[in-house]
Design a protein around this motif. Structure first.
Motif, mmCIF file in Angstrom:
data_model
loop_
_atom_site.group_PDB
_atom_site.id
_atom_site.type_symbol
_atom_site.label_atom_id
_atom_site.label_comp_id
_atom_site.label_asym_id
_atom_site.label_seq_id
_atom_site.Cartn_x
_atom_site.Cartn_y
_atom_site.Cartn_z
ATOM 1 N N SER A 88 3.460 -3.297 -6.200
ATOM 2 C CA SER A 88 2.417 -3.592 -5.213
ATOM 3 C C SER A 88 1.701 -4.895 -5.554
ATOM 4 O O SER A 88 1.449 -5.728 -4.676
ATOM 5 N N GLY A 89 1.386 -5.089 -6.829
ATOM 6 C CA GLY A 89 0.725 -6.320 -7.242
ATOM 7 C C GLY A 89 1.573 -7.548 -6.967
ATOM 8 O O GLY A 89 1.063 -8.591 -6.533
ATOM 9 N N SER A 99 -10.563 -2.495 -6.812
ATOM 10 C CA SER A 99 -9.522 -2.590 -5.781
ATOM 11 C C SER A 99 -9.961 -1.947 -4.480
ATOM 12 O O SER A 99 -9.715 -2.480 -3.391
ATOM 13 N N ASP A 142 -4.063 -3.766 -9.256
ATOM 14 C CA ASP A 142 -2.751 -3.111 -9.294
ATOM 15 C C ASP A 142 -2.076 -3.304 -10.650
ATOM 16 O O ASP A 142 -1.565 -2.347 -11.246
ATOM 17 N N TYR A 168 2.657 0.373 -9.092
ATOM 18 C CA TYR A 168 1.520 -0.546 -9.100
ATOM 19 C C TYR A 168 1.969 -1.972 -9.407
ATOM 20 O O TYR A 168 1.461 -2.938 -8.823
ATOM 21 N N SER A 185 0.820 -1.203 0.000
ATOM 22 C CA SER A 185 0.000 0.000 0.000
ATOM 23 C C SER A 185 0.858 1.259 0.000
ATOM 24 O O SER A 185 0.565 2.229 -0.709
ATOM 25 N N SER A 232 2.494 1.887 -3.448
ATOM 26 C CA SER A 232 1.470 2.358 -4.373
ATOM 27 C C SER A 232 1.059 3.791 -4.068
ATOM 28 O O SER A 232 0.816 4.593 -4.975
#
Length: 441
Positions: free
Chosen positions: A189-190, A127, A89, A186, A25, A28
């Motif tokens: 984060s994914g 999301s 993400d 992103y 988090s 991102s």
């Protein structure tokens, strides 16, 4: 008896799933605040757009919440939350990468940007619905306020430094390449979420009932609750004013004052500094004043903060002066200081209010309704952006940015006074947790 604050903090640090979620988090969030600055520069400077264009792009980004938000909550209820978060993400990273490439090769236009941001908004909607309902799968309910405070502190740290970093990046490498950095954040984060394992088994909601009946159940829960209902109605109104502010402030700073991407980033960073302070004291104030009274006090501060920003153009009596801060005349520095102070105060109020309000919503809502509660609140709140963002752009274009900001401030004032007159002032999250624990026993 509730657990001491220090004990709860330690339990969060010992929770590896939450720590991974927190890391994903935070990374991102840094990218998101880079995009906030870079996207405004892209619209208003690179594409030479207007305040109306800024409002339309903001509306396109949030339109999916208004169109699909209630259905999204039901779908997420029935789906593995981690899968939705990972897909969201990776998809958003891809959209931003396409945006960057089209801008670099010179084929990006405002209509194309509207389409890309609409796709971005669809992925963000899914999301967001999963995000709020996934957190209770990572930490026990008594830790939700602390967990939300930690997440919001990271978000505000990202806002503090992300805005300034974004301004420097845009000035150094251009807005499109700055957007590419958010795409990478992103993707990272994914990847982190893909490796996450929840300590609390995730149990998707049963598939019984029609879509309309499940939507109705979520609506009844939010708007039938004695405390959630006034929180919801006043927040919907607040979002109209906030959307107007979000559209107009970049126009004021980039077009009216001419302080450039770096100046915009520095002002945005001031909101983050205020939010860091707010989140640090949020839990303590909630315990001392009560959850409801702290939320109300923070809400009452916000319209006055917007008023400070609205006064900024009055101090800059000269022509727009693009350039580095070293080249700004004294009156421009005064306008910058007033806008930065308003953002600082606004961020402080949001940082104080956010963890308490989100923690209270999660604490009072049954697990089977969490995604629908989140989707109901978020879809209608973001739907108000679809109203407020173009409205702010239209008023700024016709009557000036100062007028638009004063109207935004007035809308927020009506929202906060309405909250003060409601039963929310009696809400207390600690009492609610004790009641829930007693009911389970």
């Amino acid at each position: 008896m509730t657990e001491p604050s220090s004990s709860r903090q330690g339990l969060l640090r010992q929770n590896p799933a939450f720590v991974r979620f927190w890391v994903a988090s935070t990374v991102s969030d840094f990218g998101t605040y880079i995009t906030t600055v870079a996207l405004s520069v892209l619209i208003l400077v690179v594409l030479n757009g207007t305040a109306v264009d800024q409002g339309l792009v903001n509306a396109a980004r949030w339109a999916p919440y208004l169109m699909f938000g209630l259905v999204a909550g039901i779908w997420v209820d029935r789906t593995r939350k981690r899968t939705v978060l990972v897909a969201g993400d990776l998809g958003r990273g891809l959209v931003l990468a396409v945006l960057c490439i089209t801008a670099i090769v010179g084929v990006l236009s405002i209509p194309a940007l509207l389409v890309l941001m609409f796709l971005f908004g669809i992925l963000a909607l899914m999301s967001d619905a999963a995000y709020q309902s996934f957190l209770p799968q990572l930490v026990p309910r008594p830790l939700l306020v602390k967990a939300n405070a930690r997440l919001q502190q990271s978000d505000t740290v990202a806002q503090t430094s992300g805005g300034a970093i974004a301004g420097g990046l845009v000035a150094l490498v251009s807005a499109p390449f700055a957007l590419l950095i958010d795409a990478v954040s992103y993707f990272f984060s994914g990847a982190v979420l893909l490796s996450l394992r929840s300590p609390i088994p995730e149990q998707p909601a049963p598939r019984g009932g029609t879509v309309s009946s499940r939507i109705a159940e979520g609506l009844r829960w939010v708007y039938g609750h004695e405390y959630l209902a006034p929180m919801a109605w006043t927040t919907h109104l607040w979002f109209i004013g906030s959307a107007m502010m979000g559209t107009v402030v970049p126009v004021l700073l980039l077009k009216d004052l001419g302080i450039g991407a770096l100046g915009l980033g520095l002002v945005t960073g001031c909101a983050g500094i205020g939010a860091v302070i707010g989140t640090l004291i949020s839990t303590g104030l909630g315990q001392r004043l009560g959850t409801g009274w702290t939320i109300i006090a923070a809400a009452l501060i916000q319209p006055f903060a917007v008023g400070l920003i609205a006064l900024a153009p009055l101090l800059d009596t000269g022509p727009a002066s693009p350039g580095s801060p070293a080249e700004w005349p004294p009156q421009l520095w005064g306008a910058f200081a007033l806008a930065a102070s308003g953002q600082l105060l606004f961020g402080f109020a949001l940082g104080t209010q956010g963890p308490l309000e989100m923690g209270y919503r999660q604490a009072v809502t049954p697990d089977r309704l969490l995604a629908r509660m989140s989707a109901t609140m978020r879809s209608i709140n973001r739907g108000m952006i679809v109203v407020g963002a173009p409205l702010g752009g239209a008023i700024a274009a016709s009557a000036g940015t100062g007028t638009a900001l004063w109207i935004a401030s007035g809308i927020m004032l009506v929202s906060s006074v309405s909250l003060l007159c409601s039963r929310v002032r009696h809400a207390n999250i600690d009492e609610q947790l004790l009641t829930d624990d007693a009911a389970r026993e």
